[in-house]
Write a protein that holds these residues in place. Structure first.
Motif, PDB file in Angstrom:
ATOM      1  N   ASP A  46       0.867  -1.180   0.000  1.00 51.39           N
ATOM      2  CA  ASP A  46       0.000   0.000   0.000  1.00 51.39           C
ATOM      3  C   ASP A  46       0.903   1.230   0.000  1.00 51.39           C
ATOM      4  O   ASP A  46       1.339   1.694   1.054  1.00 51.39           O
ATOM      5  N   ALA A  47       1.176   1.736  -1.224  1.00 50.37           N
ATOM      6  CA  ALA A  47       2.018   2.927  -1.368  1.00 50.37           C
ATOM      7  C   ALA A  47       1.165   4.140  -1.713  1.00 50.37           C
ATOM      8  O   ALA A  47       1.568   5.011  -2.485  1.00 50.37           O
ATOM      9  N   ALA A  48      -0.056   4.184  -1.140  1.00 51.27           N
ATOM     10  CA  ALA A  48      -0.965   5.305  -1.418  1.00 51.27           C
ATOM     11  C   ALA A  48      -0.265   6.636  -1.117  1.00 51.27           C
ATOM     12  O   ALA A  48      -0.387   7.594  -1.869  1.00 51.27           O
ATOM     13  N   TYR A  49       0.475   6.662  -0.032  1.00 50.14           N
ATOM     14  CA  TYR A  49       1.167   7.898   0.361  1.00 50.14           C
ATOM     15  C   TYR A  49       2.594   7.931  -0.220  1.00 50.14           C
ATOM     16  O   TYR A  49       2.965   8.880  -0.901  1.00 50.14           O
ATOM     17  N   GLY A  50       3.360   6.886   0.007  1.00 44.47           N
ATOM     18  CA  GLY A  50       4.768   6.896  -0.407  1.00 44.47           C
ATOM     19  C   GLY A  50       4.990   6.708  -1.898  1.00 44.47           C
ATOM     20  O   GLY A  50       6.131   6.821  -2.381  1.00 44.47           O
ATOM     21  N   GLY A  51       3.928   6.429  -2.652  1.00 42.51           N
ATOM     22  CA  GLY A  51       4.077   6.142  -4.086  1.00 42.51           C
ATOM     23  C   GLY A  51       4.748   7.248  -4.874  1.00 42.51           C
ATOM     24  O   GLY A  51       5.399   6.988  -5.894  1.00 42.51           O
ATOM     25  N   TYR A  60      -2.234   8.753  -7.018  1.00 40.06           N
ATOM     26  CA  TYR A  60      -1.703   9.956  -7.685  1.00 40.06           C
ATOM     27  C   TYR A  60      -2.331  11.208  -7.084  1.00 40.06           C
ATOM     28  O   TYR A  60      -1.782  12.289  -7.207  1.00 40.06           O
ATOM     29  N   HIS A  61      -3.508  11.060  -6.459  1.00 41.30           N
ATOM     30  CA  HIS A  61      -4.143  12.255  -5.886  1.00 41.30           C
ATOM     31  C   HIS A  61      -3.607  12.609  -4.492  1.00 41.30           C
ATOM     32  O   HIS A  61      -4.190  13.425  -3.792  1.00 41.30           O
ATOM     33  N   GLN A  89      -2.226  15.418  -8.053  1.00 36.83           N
ATOM     34  CA  GLN A  89      -3.349  15.301  -8.979  1.00 36.83           C
ATOM     35  C   GLN A  89      -4.670  15.593  -8.249  1.00 36.83           C
ATOM     36  O   GLN A  89      -4.803  15.291  -7.061  1.00 36.83           O
ATOM     37  N   PRO A  90      -5.646  16.126  -8.966  1.00 42.70           N
ATOM     38  CA  PRO A  90      -6.969  16.298  -8.352  1.00 42.70           C
ATOM     39  C   PRO A  90      -7.628  14.943  -8.087  1.00 42.70           C
ATOM     40  O   PRO A  90      -7.404  13.983  -8.836  1.00 42.70           O
ATOM     41  N   VAL A  91      -8.448  14.879  -7.056  1.00 44.87           N
ATOM     42  CA  VAL A  91      -9.258  13.694  -6.772  1.00 44.87           C
ATOM     43  C   VAL A  91     -10.204  13.496  -7.959  1.00 44.87           C
ATOM     44  O   VAL A  91     -10.803  14.465  -8.432  1.00 44.87           O
ATOM     45  N   SER A  92     -10.432  12.290  -8.526  1.00 49.23           N
ATOM     46  CA  SER A  92      -9.755  11.099  -8.079  1.00 49.23           C
ATOM     47  C   SER A  92      -8.711  10.650  -9.083  1.00 49.23           C
ATOM     48  O   SER A  92      -8.882  10.846 -10.283  1.00 49.23           O
ATOM     49  N   SER A  93      -7.654  10.027  -8.571  1.00 46.81           N
ATOM     50  CA  SER A  93      -6.614   9.501  -9.442  1.00 46.81           C
ATOM     51  C   SER A  93      -5.769   8.517  -8.636  1.00 46.81           C
ATOM     52  O   SER A  93      -5.001   8.923  -7.762  1.00 46.81           O
ATOM     53  N   SER A  94      -5.966   7.250  -8.906  1.00 47.00           N
ATOM     54  CA  SER A  94      -5.281   6.207  -8.154  1.00 47.00           C
ATOM     55  C   SER A  94      -5.155   5.002  -9.071  1.00 47.00           C
ATOM     56  O   SER A  94      -5.821   4.941 -10.113  1.00 47.00           O
ATOM     57  N   ARG A 146     -14.362   7.267 -15.077  1.00 47.11           N
ATOM     58  CA  ARG A 146     -13.723   8.501 -15.542  1.00 47.11           C
ATOM     59  C   ARG A 146     -12.361   8.229 -16.183  1.00 47.11           C
ATOM     60  O   ARG A 146     -11.644   7.332 -15.778  1.00 47.11           O
ATOM     61  N   PHE A 147     -12.018   9.093 -17.104  1.00 47.95           N
ATOM     62  CA  PHE A 147     -10.719   9.014 -17.773  1.00 47.95           C
ATOM     63  C   PHE A 147      -9.701   9.816 -16.944  1.00 47.95           C
ATOM     64  O   PHE A 147      -9.069  10.741 -17.428  1.00 47.95           O
ATOM     65  N   ASP A 148      -9.571   9.425 -15.656  1.00 46.41           N
ATOM     66  CA  ASP A 148      -8.667  10.156 -14.762  1.00 46.41           C
ATOM     67  C   ASP A 148      -7.224  10.144 -15.260  1.00 46.41           C
ATOM     68  O   ASP A 148      -6.439  11.039 -14.942  1.00 46.41           O
ATOM     69  N   ALA A 149      -6.888   9.106 -16.016  1.00 45.49           N
ATOM     70  CA  ALA A 149      -5.503   8.963 -16.465  1.00 45.49           C
ATOM     71  C   ALA A 149      -5.025  10.179 -17.263  1.00 45.49           C
ATOM     72  O   ALA A 149      -3.840  10.523 -17.224  1.00 45.49           O
TER      73      ALA A 149
END
Ligand SMILES: *Cc1c(COP(=O)(O)O)cnc(C)c1O
Length: 508
Positions: A271-276, A301-302, A307-312, A352-355
């Motif tokens: 889980d690298a949500a933060y450290g990614g 990524y958010h 990046q703006p929410v959402s992007s993961s 969504r095309f968050d990419a």
């Protein structure tokens, strides 16, 4: 309404209505820019009751029919009291100021409205997403001809998705649902527990592994827990390593955990949500060494990619494992379809095309600038630590690993209960005054405050300035012995109990 001459079709995004579209978007842009000029702090200190009332009073069946009027209303209902993550005084949660190229992406994404479920609803969008997945996988250190992944709504969904794949993987080998166990450090994110519930494993399936003195998963304790699981005839489904814990930014010992996962046949999720964001750093990429041994990785990524929410995204080393989440519907993605349909791999359908936001960020700014932004806030956290740790009335819980700092106002001679009340009230008063926001957390049952620094424009003076505010509020509170009163809720406190402490004209 029947189809008639009066049907107001100018509201549709359409080539006939380009001038209307442009004027509306430009109006919104000007409105927001004008608003930004008037922002003087991260918050205005409004509590839930005052925020709810004007919203409740709006009659949704009586449209204003006018963009400017609707924007003015939106200001009153939301923007005027919004919390601004670009303000240097905002140091509370894992919210980042966002980069402008990504905002350009938002405009394109929602106007064109591609949906990333099937190729025939997105065309090039599918390949932009796939290339970003490959690009991220290459940074993880994987062979991208084997790896895969998909964008998600956030780290919680990415973790759920990864654990769903882990469950599918282990159950395909004959394990029983009730025997499955997930190992995660005591400081891991609560979405691991939630995922276990959603996956039908239940709360008891998650084994909390103690942390070491640096608040990383204790590898000896993990080894012991895995051995006990094995001896009890249970099945270690997955080990979740956190690469950047939410409170301390601790990065669990990835290579050692990978070794134990191999020994016990457990899925290794990071889980690298933060450290990614370290994947983009030219100075600190080594802190994620061992992430390449993971079976799956969560990247938000958010958070640390601005990046703006959402992007993961959830990424997997072996593309074949994505199949554990696949479902084929005759009307959407029939099994015999040769199209590259992302819905085959996603928990979502319409998506969504968050990419595109990350794509434009990389194409306009490049990854090194993103990495340098993250490095800047990691440097800042260390500088703030060094600046405040020597103070007699400040207690820091630990040296920062990434960009968080856990600390509290602790004047000499205060007991634990007093400190808890005092710091809770300090935080509420800070919010009420609107000049700074910090988070709260508990460390081994003891109440602390927390800075989460994600604003590369914030300076040492800005953050030390927040500590000065904390200290002066703390001194006021101690003086007035308000700390003896019971805590109801921070908002009640902000509005009533300590209302006297809010200078007139600051909180409206
Ligand atoms: C933020 C966070 C999550 C959850 O991510 P969301 O995008 O908020 O759903 C999961 N794990 C860690 C370590 C986090 O910091």
């Amino acid at each position: 309404m029947s189809r008639s001459e009066d049907l107001p079709l100018h509201h549709l995004f359409h080539p006939d209505n380009v001038s209307e579209y442009a004027a509306t978007v430009r109006g919104g842009l000007d409105h927001l820019a004008g608003h930004l000029d008037r922002v003087t702090g991260p918050a205005t200190g409004v509590g839930p009751e005052r925020a709810a009332k004007p919203v409740r009073d709006v009659d949704l069946d009586s449209p204003l029919g006018d963009t400017a009027a609707a924007l003015d209303e939106v200001s009153r209902l939301w923007l005027d009291d919004a919390v601004w993550f670009h303000e240097p005084g905002y140091a509370a949660h894992l919210n980042c100021p966002v980069v402008v190229p990504a905002l350009l992406g938002e405009l394109l994404i929602s106007s064109v409205n591609s949906s990333l479920d099937t190729f025939d609803q997105s065309v090039g969008g599918t390949f932009i997403e796939r290339q970003l997945i490959d690009w991220t996988a290459a940074r993880i250190g994987w062979d991208t001809s084997d790896s895969d992944g998909v964008f998600t709504s956030g780290g919680s969904q990415s973790n759920l998705h990864a654990l769903l794949l882990a469950r599918g993987h282990i159950m395909a080998r004959g394990a029983e649902l009730a025997s499955l166990r997930i190992f995660a450090s005591a400081d891991s994110h609560f979405s691991v527990q939630k995922s276990a519930r959603l996956l039908g494993l239940g709360d008891a399936a998650v084994v909390a592994v103690p942390t070491d003195e640096r608040r990383r998963m204790d590898i000896v304790a993990l080894g012991r827990a895995l051995a006990e699981c094995d001896a009890a005839g249970l099945v270690p489904m997955a080990v979740v390593a956190t690469a950047g814990t939410t409170d301390f930014g601790a990065i669990d010992p990835l290579p050692e955990i990978a070794g134990l996962c191999r020994t016990y046949g457990a899925w290794f999720h990071v889980d690298a949500a933060y450290g990614g964001g370290l994947l983009a750093s030219t100075r600190r990429r080594h802190l994620l060494s061992g992430v390449e041994k993971a079976d799956s990785v969560t990247i938000d990524y958010h958070k640390t990619w601005f990046q703006p929410v959402s992007s993961s995204a959830v990424l997997v080393r072996d593309a074949g494992t994505m199949g554990h989440a696949s479902y084929y519907a005759d009307y959407l993605n029939p099994k015999e379809s040769a199209d590259p349909n992302q819905v085959d791999k996603s928990l979502q359908t319409t998506r969504r095309f968050d990419a595109l936001k990350l794509w434009l960020t990389l194409r306009i700014m490049g990854p090194d600038t993103i990495g340098a932004y993250f490095d800047a806030v990691i440097d800042l956290a260390a500088e703030v630590h060094d600046a405040i740790a020597p103070a007699a009335d400040i207690e820091v819980a630990a040296r920062p690993n990434l960009s968080t700092l856990v600390f509290r106002y602790a004047p000499a001679g205060s007991g634990e209960d007093e400190l808890a009340l005092l710091n809770t009230k300090i935080r509420a008063t800070l919010y009420a005054r609107g000049r700074a926001m910090v988070a709260a957390t508990k460390v081994d049952g003891r109440q602390f405050l927390k800075f989460t620094l994600l604003n590369p424009k914030a300076t040492l003076a800005d953050i030390v300035g927040i500590v000065d505010q904390i200290r002066s509020i703390g001194e006021e509170l101690v003086c007035e012995q308000i700390a003896a009163q019971p805590v109801v809720s921070p908002y009640v406190l902000a509005g009533r109990d300590i209302g006297l402490l809010v200078p007139a004209g600051v909180a409206r």
